[in-house]
Write an enzyme that holds these catalytic residues in place. Sequence first.
Site, PDB file in Angstrom:
ATOM      1  N   LEU A 155      11.614  -7.198   0.530  1.00  0.00           N
ATOM      2  CA  LEU A 155      11.033  -7.338   1.862  1.00  0.00           C
ATOM      3  C   LEU A 155      11.417  -6.179   2.783  1.00  0.00           C
ATOM      4  O   LEU A 155      11.759  -5.098   2.328  1.00  0.00           O
ATOM      5  CB  LEU A 155      11.450  -8.695   2.444  1.00  0.00           C
ATOM      6  N   GLY A 202       6.717  -6.547   0.306  1.00  0.00           N
ATOM      7  CA  GLY A 202       5.993  -6.495   1.569  1.00  0.00           C
ATOM      8  C   GLY A 202       6.868  -6.934   2.718  1.00  0.00           C
ATOM      9  O   GLY A 202       8.098  -6.829   2.660  1.00  0.00           O
ATOM     10  N   SER A 203       6.251  -7.464   3.737  1.00  0.00           N
ATOM     11  CA  SER A 203       6.980  -7.813   4.950  1.00  0.00           C
ATOM     12  C   SER A 203       7.807  -9.082   4.770  1.00  0.00           C
ATOM     13  O   SER A 203       7.485  -9.949   3.956  1.00  0.00           O
ATOM     14  CB  SER A 203       6.004  -8.013   6.114  1.00  0.00           C
ATOM     15  N   CYS A 211      10.192   1.371   2.795  1.00  0.00           N
ATOM     16  CA  CYS A 211      11.123   0.317   3.194  1.00  0.00           C
ATOM     17  C   CYS A 211      12.580   0.759   3.114  1.00  0.00           C
ATOM     18  O   CYS A 211      13.454   0.108   3.677  1.00  0.00           O
ATOM     19  CB  CYS A 211      10.905  -0.925   2.330  1.00  0.00           C
ATOM     20  N   PRO A 256      -3.546  -6.102  -5.722  1.00  0.00           N
ATOM     21  CA  PRO A 256      -3.153  -4.936  -4.946  1.00  0.00           C
ATOM     22  C   PRO A 256      -3.614  -5.072  -3.501  1.00  0.00           C
ATOM     23  O   PRO A 256      -4.486  -5.900  -3.200  1.00  0.00           O
ATOM     24  CB  PRO A 256      -3.868  -3.784  -5.662  1.00  0.00           C
ATOM     25  N   TRP A 308       0.798  -1.224   0.000  1.00  0.00           N
ATOM     26  CA  TRP A 308       0.000   0.000   0.000  1.00  0.00           C
ATOM     27  C   TRP A 308       0.832   1.276   0.000  1.00  0.00           C
ATOM     28  O   TRP A 308       0.321   2.336  -0.305  1.00  0.00           O
ATOM     29  CB  TRP A 308      -0.921   0.015   1.220  1.00  0.00           C
ATOM     30  N   ASN A 309       2.119   1.194   0.374  1.00  0.00           N
ATOM     31  CA  ASN A 309       2.853   2.449   0.586  1.00  0.00           C
ATOM     32  C   ASN A 309       3.245   3.150  -0.704  1.00  0.00           C
ATOM     33  O   ASN A 309       3.416   4.372  -0.726  1.00  0.00           O
ATOM     34  CB  ASN A 309       4.065   2.235   1.499  1.00  0.00           C
ATOM     35  N   GLU A 326      12.286  -2.033  12.470  1.00  0.00           N
ATOM     36  CA  GLU A 326      11.838  -0.983  11.573  1.00  0.00           C
ATOM     37  C   GLU A 326      10.618  -0.263  12.140  1.00  0.00           C
ATOM     38  O   GLU A 326       9.674  -0.890  12.629  1.00  0.00           O
ATOM     39  CB  GLU A 326      11.499  -1.604  10.211  1.00  0.00           C
TER      40      GLU A 326
END
Length: 479
Positions: free
Chosen positions: A250, A227-228, A283, A175, A150-151, A383
């Site tokens: 990631l 993502g994560s 990130c 998405p 989403w960022n 983070e």
Amino acid sequence: MEKLNLLNYIDGEWVGDALEKIEVTDPATGNVIGSVPNGGEDETKQAIEAAHRALPMWSKMTASDRADILRQYFNIILKHKDELAEIMTLENGKPLKESLGEVAYAASFIEWFAEEGKRVYGRIVPGKREDHRIQVIKQPVGVVAAITPWNFPAAMITRKLAPALASGCTFIVKPPEQTPLTALKLMEYAEQAGIPKGVVNVVCGNPESFTNVIMADMRVRKITFTGSTEVGRLLMKKSAEHIKKISLELGGHAPVIVCDDADLDKAVEMIMASKFRNSGQTCVCANRLYVQAGIYDTFVEKMTAEVKKLKYGNGFDSDVEVGPLIDKDGYEKVERQVKDAIEKGAKCLVGGEGQADDQKGTYFFAPTLLANMNEDMEMMHIETFGPIAPIQKYETDEEAIRLANDTPYGLAAYFYTQDVSRGTKIAEGLDYGIVGWNDGIPSTAQAPFGGTKQSGLGREGGKEGIEEYLETKYISLSL
């Protein structure tokens, strides 16, 4: 802007009107701004079938013909940059000027890979006998499935879609639930550009259903995910069953080293741009600042003055530079880490508090500067994903490199020095895939983006980016 009630885009058709809807809200106001279908396994299977059916036609087109279509796509995105930026700010919350910057950044990948697709070269290798020939060619990997965050609702799609299409692959993207409208607008522009049906597909909905289907279907030959690290680890495990090609971008925990010979004004300017962009929800943004003892006080003074100037609020306000956090979980993580740091001796110089409204679902945190940080504080190891700049003092370059590398992540790192010899040693000593030397915003379409260690596998951008969507074939010919 009126509410955007958009549909999934599968096989060149807008579908899913009868499905249950996912409401999309503005993180700055809590208002519902639109909806998308809550697609599941059936919709994902339809997208795979469409992409598989379109693959022979698209992959057999010349690279030049694909480039012509992608170039048209690039032009259409830029033509609609204001519309796309407004949608992005509505569903993501970032300031409008940042959204406009992201549209340009997203479009740059389309432009770059339109041309890079023409430069997918094989080679001829001398044979082992007089009548033997060896030919090496590159071919598209096949159907690609992407899961995006989403960022950066536009750029994280085009950074994957552009090389996939340029190389001759077909593409399916899921998405995030928070920002699906940008993705669907990008599909409207793709349709206008003449990208054939089935070549690009969007399925909004349940991530688990989508993942289970793409992982079980052998026609999906590649997975690409941003993502994560936790989710990336699960995808990597699932991809092993059918040995799918996989790219993972990631988590990160970017350190910044400021040496005592740095141009401090330039360093502060670049760190501000890196740290507070997208409310610190990137990130690769500056997460840990290590400043050499001899300039520590001066640097802290300069940073304090700049952070105090920042205004946070609704991204549509022209003077706002820091928007809302995406959700309650993100807010609570930031709040917890700031509290932990202060309890362990950090000094809050600016900010330190937020504004949360659970009823509206809006979460803002003031741009914050923390000094006197140390290694015992959670923020220096995990983070943050928020507008917090923590500063720790160091003595030697060796100490700074040790502190910077003391993390399982290896996405981006930054340092500031005017000494080329010193800088070369620091750059080579940092265990990261991306290193910014006197540069806080290194991301660009023509350079390879990606990390080491638990920050992922593969690269996006540059000539390396298209290789992720190609297979190498060796042809052995006996005359």
